[in-house]
Design a protein around this motif. Sequence first.
Motif, mmCIF file in Angstrom:
data_model
loop_
_atom_site.group_PDB
_atom_site.id
_atom_site.type_symbol
_atom_site.label_atom_id
_atom_site.label_comp_id
_atom_site.label_asym_id
_atom_site.label_seq_id
_atom_site.Cartn_x
_atom_site.Cartn_y
_atom_site.Cartn_z
ATOM 1 N N ALA A 26 31.177 26.124 91.369
ATOM 2 C CA ALA A 26 32.061 25.149 90.730
ATOM 3 C C ALA A 26 32.178 23.956 91.563
ATOM 4 O O ALA A 26 32.148 22.658 90.996
ATOM 5 C CB ALA A 26 33.401 26.072 90.955
ATOM 6 N N ALA A 27 32.126 23.901 92.928
ATOM 7 C CA ALA A 27 32.170 22.530 93.774
ATOM 8 C C ALA A 27 30.958 21.777 93.536
ATOM 9 O O ALA A 27 30.993 20.601 93.591
ATOM 10 C CB ALA A 27 32.260 22.896 95.113
ATOM 11 N N VAL A 28 29.798 22.187 93.328
ATOM 12 C CA VAL A 28 28.508 21.616 93.229
ATOM 13 C C VAL A 28 28.693 20.677 91.707
ATOM 14 O O VAL A 28 28.371 19.522 91.976
ATOM 15 C CB VAL A 28 27.330 22.433 92.645
ATOM 16 N N VAL A 57 21.133 15.725 93.127
ATOM 17 C CA VAL A 57 21.865 16.951 93.442
ATOM 18 C C VAL A 57 20.884 18.094 93.261
ATOM 19 O O VAL A 57 20.604 19.182 93.897
ATOM 20 C CB VAL A 57 22.645 16.928 92.246
ATOM 21 N N MET A 58 19.723 17.996 92.213
ATOM 22 C CA MET A 58 18.656 19.026 92.267
ATOM 23 C C MET A 58 17.795 19.102 93.477
ATOM 24 O O MET A 58 17.368 20.311 93.605
ATOM 25 C CB MET A 58 17.773 18.739 90.723
ATOM 26 N N SER A 59 17.468 17.759 93.914
ATOM 27 C CA SER A 59 16.539 17.765 95.079
ATOM 28 C C SER A 59 17.317 18.643 96.253
ATOM 29 O O SER A 59 16.700 19.449 96.899
ATOM 30 C CB SER A 59 16.216 16.490 95.387
ATOM 31 N N SER A 60 18.653 18.249 96.374
ATOM 32 C CA SER A 60 19.323 18.674 97.637
ATOM 33 C C SER A 60 19.698 20.495 97.408
ATOM 34 O O SER A 60 19.295 21.056 98.228
ATOM 35 C CB SER A 60 20.995 18.187 97.628
ATOM 36 N N LEU A 61 19.742 20.672 96.087
ATOM 37 C CA LEU A 61 19.770 22.281 95.683
ATOM 38 C C LEU A 61 18.664 22.966 96.271
ATOM 39 O O LEU A 61 18.801 24.042 96.679
ATOM 40 C CB LEU A 61 20.388 22.727 94.416
ATOM 41 N N ALA A 62 17.611 22.309 95.889
ATOM 42 C CA ALA A 62 16.233 23.114 96.139
ATOM 43 C C ALA A 62 16.000 23.196 97.744
ATOM 44 O O ALA A 62 15.382 24.098 98.196
ATOM 45 C CB ALA A 62 15.130 21.990 95.560
ATOM 46 N N TYR A 65 18.166 25.812 98.930
ATOM 47 C CA TYR A 65 18.097 27.275 98.405
ATOM 48 C C TYR A 65 16.685 27.796 99.395
ATOM 49 O O TYR A 65 16.822 28.796 100.049
ATOM 50 C CB TYR A 65 17.022 27.253 96.976
ATOM 51 N N PHE A 66 15.950 26.687 100.012
ATOM 52 C CA PHE A 66 14.928 27.057 100.840
ATOM 53 C C PHE A 66 15.539 27.626 102.301
ATOM 54 O O PHE A 66 15.068 28.371 102.800
ATOM 55 C CB PHE A 66 13.926 25.917 100.758
ATOM 56 N N LEU A 67 16.121 26.381 102.663
ATOM 57 C CA LEU A 67 16.998 26.757 103.720
ATOM 58 C C LEU A 67 17.869 27.814 104.231
ATOM 59 O O LEU A 67 17.994 28.427 105.250
ATOM 60 C CB LEU A 67 17.783 25.262 104.349
ATOM 61 N N GLY A 68 18.386 27.925 103.027
ATOM 62 C CA GLY A 68 19.326 29.198 102.995
ATOM 63 C C GLY A 68 18.816 30.490 103.065
ATOM 64 O O GLY A 68 19.151 31.371 103.577
ATOM 65 N N GLY A 69 17.510 30.660 102.315
ATOM 66 C CA GLY A 69 16.860 31.741 102.415
ATOM 67 C C GLY A 69 16.368 32.173 103.960
ATOM 68 O O GLY A 69 16.286 32.964 104.347
ATOM 69 N N LEU A 131 24.130 21.964 101.799
ATOM 70 C CA LEU A 131 24.740 22.940 102.046
ATOM 71 C C LEU A 131 25.305 24.297 101.159
ATOM 72 O O LEU A 131 25.349 25.307 101.354
ATOM 73 C CB LEU A 131 25.956 22.557 102.902
ATOM 74 N N LEU A 132 25.837 23.572 99.969
ATOM 75 C CA LEU A 132 26.240 24.462 98.830
ATOM 76 C C LEU A 132 24.961 25.124 98.344
ATOM 77 O O LEU A 132 25.268 26.302 97.902
ATOM 78 C CB LEU A 132 27.018 23.608 97.930
ATOM 79 N N GLY A 133 23.795 24.443 98.221
ATOM 80 C CA GLY A 133 22.710 25.261 97.654
ATOM 81 C C GLY A 133 22.318 26.388 98.665
ATOM 82 O O GLY A 133 21.751 27.271 98.119
#
Length: 219
Positions: A26-28, A57-62, A65-69, A131-133
């Motif tokens: 929701a925050a994103v 936003v899409m680039s940051s989420l990508a 996702y990578f860093l979170g994994g 961070l949200l990604g």
Amino acid sequence: MRKRYKKLHLSKSIWSIRFNVFVAGAAVMALEIMGSRLLAPVFGNSVFVWGSLIGIVMSSLAIGYFLGGKLADRLPSFRTFSIIILAAGIFTILIPISSPLVLEVVFYSGLGEQYGPLLATTLLLAAPTILLGMVSPYAIRLAAKDIVKIGGISGSLYSISTGGSILGTFFTVFLLVPSFGVRSIIFSIGIILISVSLIGLANIERVFVIIIAGSLMMP
């Protein structure tokens, strides 16, 4: 008795993870929408503004996702998961504090209405969105106790995240924007993220976080 307690604790953790994923989703979308409201007074509501917002936003989420994994494989703990959400909340609170200076600097940088929004969006939204990604892939790692069920778990969590994004979009557009100011809404998003992160922190850390959040809100 111990087995029953362990099962109850695991169930509670899974519901906490799901709730955090929903709030992050929701925050994103709320931040993306509010980003357009921040940029509009300086750069208008042009295709360059929306192209910059969607692209960054899409680039940051990508990246997230990578860093979170990667981080989830190294440090799979609910505390670290909560710290990620806490950091996203702090960076979100910093957006309305820093936006006047950032927008002024970008406006006078000479990039114009075409590339100015791209730089402004990067400076204001990239950090919290990355961070949200990180939240969804990290949540999958925490929730996936059995590799056989990882497909169902990942599908469920991404579905919850998308549901949060849908609610965040409609709630922001139809209820928040007509009733509140841009900076108040962004502050609220940051406070919600920080509040949610407290679930996974120790008591002493919670006190410290509340003091920091209060200090950031004072300006």
